[in-house]
Motif scaffolding. Sequence first.
Motif, PDB file in Angstrom:
ATOM      1  N   ASP A 178     112.192 -79.723 -22.613  1.00 25.92           N
ATOM      2  CA  ASP A 178     112.611 -78.849 -23.701  1.00 25.92           C
ATOM      3  C   ASP A 178     111.611 -77.695 -23.777  1.00 25.92           C
ATOM      4  O   ASP A 178     110.658 -77.606 -23.004  1.00 25.92           O
ATOM      5  N   ASP A 256     109.880 -87.036 -36.201  1.00 25.19           N
ATOM      6  CA  ASP A 256     109.292 -87.775 -35.063  1.00 25.19           C
ATOM      7  C   ASP A 256     110.144 -89.001 -34.731  1.00 25.19           C
ATOM      8  O   ASP A 256     110.410 -89.288 -33.559  1.00 25.19           O
ATOM      9  N   GLN A 257     110.544 -89.733 -35.790  1.00 29.09           N
ATOM     10  CA  GLN A 257     111.354 -90.940 -35.565  1.00 29.09           C
ATOM     11  C   GLN A 257     112.669 -90.589 -34.882  1.00 29.09           C
ATOM     12  O   GLN A 257     113.127 -91.313 -33.998  1.00 29.09           O
ATOM     13  N   ASP A 258     113.272 -89.460 -35.275  1.00 28.55           N
ATOM     14  CA  ASP A 258     114.514 -89.014 -34.633  1.00 28.55           C
ATOM     15  C   ASP A 258     114.276 -88.705 -33.162  1.00 28.55           C
ATOM     16  O   ASP A 258     115.072 -89.074 -32.300  1.00 28.55           O
ATOM     17  N   ARG A 259     113.176 -88.010 -32.895  1.00 29.78           N
ATOM     18  CA  ARG A 259     112.867 -87.696 -31.492  1.00 29.78           C
ATOM     19  C   ARG A 259     112.611 -88.974 -30.699  1.00 29.78           C
ATOM     20  O   ARG A 259     113.007 -89.088 -29.543  1.00 29.78           O
ATOM     21  N   ARG A 260     111.941 -89.936 -31.347  1.00 29.15           N
ATOM     22  CA  ARG A 260     111.713 -91.224 -30.673  1.00 29.15           C
ATOM     23  C   ARG A 260     113.038 -91.865 -30.303  1.00 29.15           C
ATOM     24  O   ARG A 260     113.214 -92.351 -29.191  1.00 29.15           O
ATOM     25  N   ALA A 261     113.977 -91.852 -31.274  1.00 35.86           N
ATOM     26  CA  ALA A 261     115.276 -92.487 -31.044  1.00 35.86           C
ATOM     27  C   ALA A 261     115.991 -91.792 -29.874  1.00 35.86           C
ATOM     28  O   ALA A 261     116.542 -92.458 -28.993  1.00 35.86           O
ATOM     29  N   ARG A 262     115.930 -90.460 -29.854  1.00 36.39           N
ATOM     30  CA  ARG A 262     116.605 -89.720 -28.773  1.00 36.39           C
ATOM     31  C   ARG A 262     115.981 -90.037 -27.419  1.00 36.39           C
ATOM     32  O   ARG A 262     116.647 -89.983 -26.396  1.00 36.39           O
ATOM     33  N   GLN A 263     114.683 -90.327 -27.427  1.00 43.21           N
ATOM     34  CA  GLN A 263     114.006 -90.641 -26.156  1.00 43.21           C
ATOM     35  C   GLN A 263     114.049 -92.133 -25.824  1.00 43.21           C
ATOM     36  O   GLN A 263     113.404 -92.579 -24.882  1.00 43.21           O
ATOM     37  N   GLY A 264     114.782 -92.897 -26.651  1.00 45.16           N
ATOM     38  CA  GLY A 264     114.901 -94.326 -26.380  1.00 45.16           C
ATOM     39  C   GLY A 264     113.659 -95.118 -26.757  1.00 45.16           C
ATOM     40  O   GLY A 264     113.453 -96.230 -26.262  1.00 45.16           O
TER      41      GLY A 264
END
Lengths: 316, 187
Positions: A178, A256-264
């Motif tokens: 990104d 951050d948690q959303d980004r974590r979820a998107r990155q698995g």
Amino acid sequence: MTWKPAAAFGRLRQRARLLADIRAFFAGRGVLEVETPYLSMAGATDPAIQSLSVPLGGGRRWLHSSPEFPMKRLLAAGSGDIYQIARVFRGEEAGRHHNPEFTLLEWYRVGFDHHALMAEVEALIRQVAGDRLAAGAQVLTYREAMLRHAGVDPFQASEMELSRRARSLGLDVQGSLDRDGWLDLLMSTVVCQAFQADSLTLIHDYPASQAALARVRPGEPPLAERFEVYWGAMELANGFHELGDAAEQRRRFEADQDRRARQGLSPMPLDERLLKALEAGLPGCAGVALGVDRLLMCLGGVDDIRDVLAFDWERA
Amino acid sequence: MATYSTNEFKSGLKILMDGDPCTIVENEFVKPGKGQAFSRVKIRNLKTGRVLDKTFKSGESVEAADVMDTEMQYLYNDGEFWHFMVPDNFEQYAAGETAVADAMKWLKEQDTCVVTLWNNSPLSVAPPNFVELTITQCDPGIRGDTATGGTKPATLETGAVVKVPLFVNEGDVIRVDTRSGEYVSRA
């Protein structure tokens, strides 16, 4: 397999001397040394940091990746200026300049902004480095550094332009990045290599997307009041004019948690105690974390972190 | 299909890059304190020998190349292929000219080589570090010149030409370092 230390005894003596010098520096300035827990119930949400955990009977605890959150709780409780020298832990970070377990010096100054703290970081490094460091530091904004050394405007260039620029600079990247990924790549490979050897370079005013825990100054574009300190090409320290807004801190944790979820990646337990402390009120302050092992590498003129560790990760 | 993640990268690891087998020569972990981590690697394409720089985002994975180094005995050349045998199980492999490449001038029957197999067929051949070969042709040395350090070319039984000291003669067996192509001693 070897049982012997990685570093020469001369370097271990230099480490002991550096720690004594750091303590003397802060004692002279009335900054209090503190210790905070290494094992916490909450972990770092930053998807770029892999927290290590220890399983315990009633669940597990996280080894701190920096002592930032409990130190801010001390500040909110009225500690005043504080510093800590701690071993911290970051999984998967191993290489010539990384050891998954390393020594961080972290300190907070009440009433300072990031510029005042940048000056103090420079003063500390000068005091311990003596004549090993050239006089005069280069101070650049993030935008100036990127324009000057990578030929891109970090606030204007599109993702496509960044990737083309990286390719033309010889960076053949596998996998997709990104926008901030491209900027991180340029900063940590091309830009920092252009910094003057044996000299300090301080970079400040980062893109808001890279604010981490820094205040964001409104404007066009908005700028994160964050800085980094480099000795030659070596990144030594990262600091913030600290974010004190509890609601904004919670939004960043959740982003951050959303980004974590998107990155698995699995979600991390949020530090609700930190959020409560911010609600109670963090005094205006700036804070910085400095890699002690890397500072030792610069002082000793070595380019492998193993040369300054009694026992590195492979010998631990 | 086997894959490796960037955190398993280390020198010597064999991976597939754009369909070609490659070996990692150097791996450097790069990461800003805040932000994305990368592995910057130098890889050697095992087919072409070219060395390339690649940057991987940490956590990316890459296909493993089924590449294996195996010690084999060189048997003979049939004019088109060089034949090798694994001494333990007598399995035989035929390597073509591109695989044998520079090794061909050092190959002597019965010598042990390292043959790199990719998907079970020879990809490259490394001759022994030292070989002992007979000189088939060289000019006679001049008496009294032994101490001057002068050299002359000598053709070996495999066709290789190496520089030898003046006191060495046709018919002598000499020891050669195949990595540098230099004469070491009389055998």
